[in-house]
Design a protein around this motif. Structure first.
Motif, PDB file in Angstrom:
ATOM      1  N   ARG A 148      -0.383  -1.464   2.968  1.00 51.82           N
ATOM      2  CA  ARG A 148      -0.627  -2.850   2.548  1.00 51.82           C
ATOM      3  C   ARG A 148      -1.876  -2.895   1.672  1.00 51.82           C
ATOM      4  O   ARG A 148      -2.860  -2.177   1.900  1.00 51.82           O
ATOM      5  CB  ARG A 148      -0.781  -3.756   3.773  1.00 51.82           C
ATOM      6  N   ALA A 149      -1.866  -3.779   0.681  1.00 51.57           N
ATOM      7  CA  ALA A 149      -2.842  -3.731  -0.410  1.00 51.57           C
ATOM      8  C   ALA A 149      -4.294  -3.729   0.045  1.00 51.57           C
ATOM      9  O   ALA A 149      -5.118  -2.967  -0.485  1.00 51.57           O
ATOM     10  CB  ALA A 149      -2.601  -4.910  -1.359  1.00 51.57           C
ATOM     11  N   ALA A 161      -6.268  -0.139  -0.814  1.00 50.05           N
ATOM     12  CA  ALA A 161      -7.307  -0.128  -1.848  1.00 50.05           C
ATOM     13  C   ALA A 161      -8.468   0.783  -1.494  1.00 50.05           C
ATOM     14  O   ALA A 161      -9.207   1.235  -2.378  1.00 50.05           O
ATOM     15  CB  ALA A 161      -7.819  -1.549  -2.079  1.00 50.05           C
ATOM     16  N   HIS A 162      -8.633   1.077  -0.220  1.00 50.24           N
ATOM     17  CA  HIS A 162      -9.791   1.850   0.228  1.00 50.24           C
ATOM     18  C   HIS A 162      -9.417   3.254   0.674  1.00 50.24           C
ATOM     19  O   HIS A 162     -10.210   3.928   1.351  1.00 50.24           O
ATOM     20  CB  HIS A 162     -10.497   1.098   1.363  1.00 50.24           C
ATOM     21  N   ALA A 163      -8.224   3.687   0.319  1.00 47.25           N
ATOM     22  CA  ALA A 163      -7.763   5.015   0.696  1.00 47.25           C
ATOM     23  C   ALA A 163      -7.049   5.664  -0.479  1.00 47.25           C
ATOM     24  O   ALA A 163      -6.672   4.999  -1.449  1.00 47.25           O
ATOM     25  CB  ALA A 163      -6.842   4.939   1.913  1.00 47.25           C
ATOM     26  N   GLU A 164      -6.871   6.975  -0.382  1.00 46.43           N
ATOM     27  CA  GLU A 164      -6.143   7.748  -1.385  1.00 46.43           C
ATOM     28  C   GLU A 164      -4.961   8.405  -0.691  1.00 46.43           C
ATOM     29  O   GLU A 164      -5.130   9.157   0.281  1.00 46.43           O
ATOM     30  CB  GLU A 164      -7.053   8.819  -1.998  1.00 46.43           C
ATOM     31  N   ALA A 165      -3.760   8.147  -1.195  1.00 44.34           N
ATOM     32  CA  ALA A 165      -2.551   8.662  -0.561  1.00 44.34           C
ATOM     33  C   ALA A 165      -2.567  10.184  -0.463  1.00 44.34           C
ATOM     34  O   ALA A 165      -2.145  10.762   0.552  1.00 44.34           O
ATOM     35  CB  ALA A 165      -1.321   8.195  -1.325  1.00 44.34           C
ATOM     36  N   SER A 166      -3.075  10.853  -1.492  1.00 45.07           N
ATOM     37  CA  SER A 166      -3.090  12.317  -1.479  1.00 45.07           C
ATOM     38  C   SER A 166      -4.023  12.857  -0.397  1.00 45.07           C
ATOM     39  O   SER A 166      -3.752  13.913   0.205  1.00 45.07           O
ATOM     40  CB  SER A 166      -3.504  12.859  -2.847  1.00 45.07           C
TER      41      SER A 166
END
Length: 264
Positions: free
Chosen positions: A128-129, A133-138
């Motif tokens: 969720r946005a 916004a405060h994380a990196e999927a990789s």
């Protein structure tokens, strides 16, 4: 107990504003102004055992998010005579991008974080946005790969990581935010608050940070940190406050490294 060597390494910097960093800043009736924010990771050494608390942000992510980088953790560790292979354990206080970047540089270290933190960031809610916004999927994927490799230790509540090093789950800023209490001598303890306390003013003036998953838990974390700070020989170490460099002596390695066993 002789105590641990505990250091704060400042590796990045940004100029932001009070209104951006404090929740509902307009409530305080004060004009907005520039606010310096420092980026740290922390080192705990006990003899040959090296524990990192967080791993900073990755250079390419910092560039994209317009943060100034002084050194990667590996570069900063090299200046202290520490190689990546020397790191036994990485404590992840929470899984935001500026705290779990670079975990891939420590492929043999055991990663330790709370069950709640891991469960949240590997759940659909993390997409969720306002969380994403405060994380990196990789980087979250890297954390999951480490779990598949049996290199992740999860806990709930409190965990004694090593003699004189205790992890305490507090939540608030993120669902499973933790703090670290590290004894630097028989009479002194440094509390690495990480983002349970970005700036000292949060606890000292009761002003919550703008990024929050659970506001009541954030307030309770401030109460706990204030309680700990009132104990003899206990010193709070805020997660992003440049005042850390004023409240603790500089390490011989340079002005960007603070010796948390030497409060001023």
């Amino acid at each position: 107990m002789a105590g641990n060597s505990v250091l704060a390494v400042r590796y990045g910097h940004r100029v932001t504003s009070y209104a951006e960093m404090y929740l509902n800043y307009s409530l305080y009736g004060e004009p907005d102004a520039d606010l310096d924010i420092a980026y740290y990771f922390w080192i705990i050494r006990d003899g040959s055992r090296v524990t990192l608390v967080d791993t900073g942000f990755a250079p390419e992510v910092g560039d994209r998010r317009r943060r100034a980088l002084t050194a990667t953790p590996v570069q900063a560790l090299a200046a202290l005579g520490i190689a990546p292979a020397d790191v036994d354990t990485v404590v992840i206080t929470h899984a935001h991008w500026d705290h779990i970047g670079n975990i891939g540089q420590f492929p043999h270290a055991q990663l330790v974080l709370t069950e709640a933190e891991y469960a949240f960031w590997t759940s659909p809610l993390a997409a969720r946005a306002h969380f994403a916004a405060h994380a990196e999927a990789s980087e979250l994927a890297e954390l999951e790969r480490a779990r598949d490799q049996d290199r992740v230790t999860l806990f709930t509540g409190e965990l004694t990581l090593a003699p004189g090093v205790d992890l305490i789950e507090v939540g608030g800023h993120t669902p499973g935010q933790l703090i670290v209490a590290a004894a630097t001598s028989e009479a002194s303890t440094a509390v690495l608050a990480s983002d349970a306390l970005h700036f000292y003013a949060e606890a000292e003036r009761d002003r919550p940070f703008a990024i929050v998953a659970d506001l009541p838990a954030m307030y309770r974390a401030y109460d706990l940190l204030n309680e700990l700070a009132g104990q003899p020989g206990t010193h709070l170490v805020a997660g992003h406050d440049p005042l850390v460099s004023e409240r603790f002596a500089a390490h011989p390695a340079g002005p960007d490294v603070a010796d948390l066993g030497a409060p001023r």
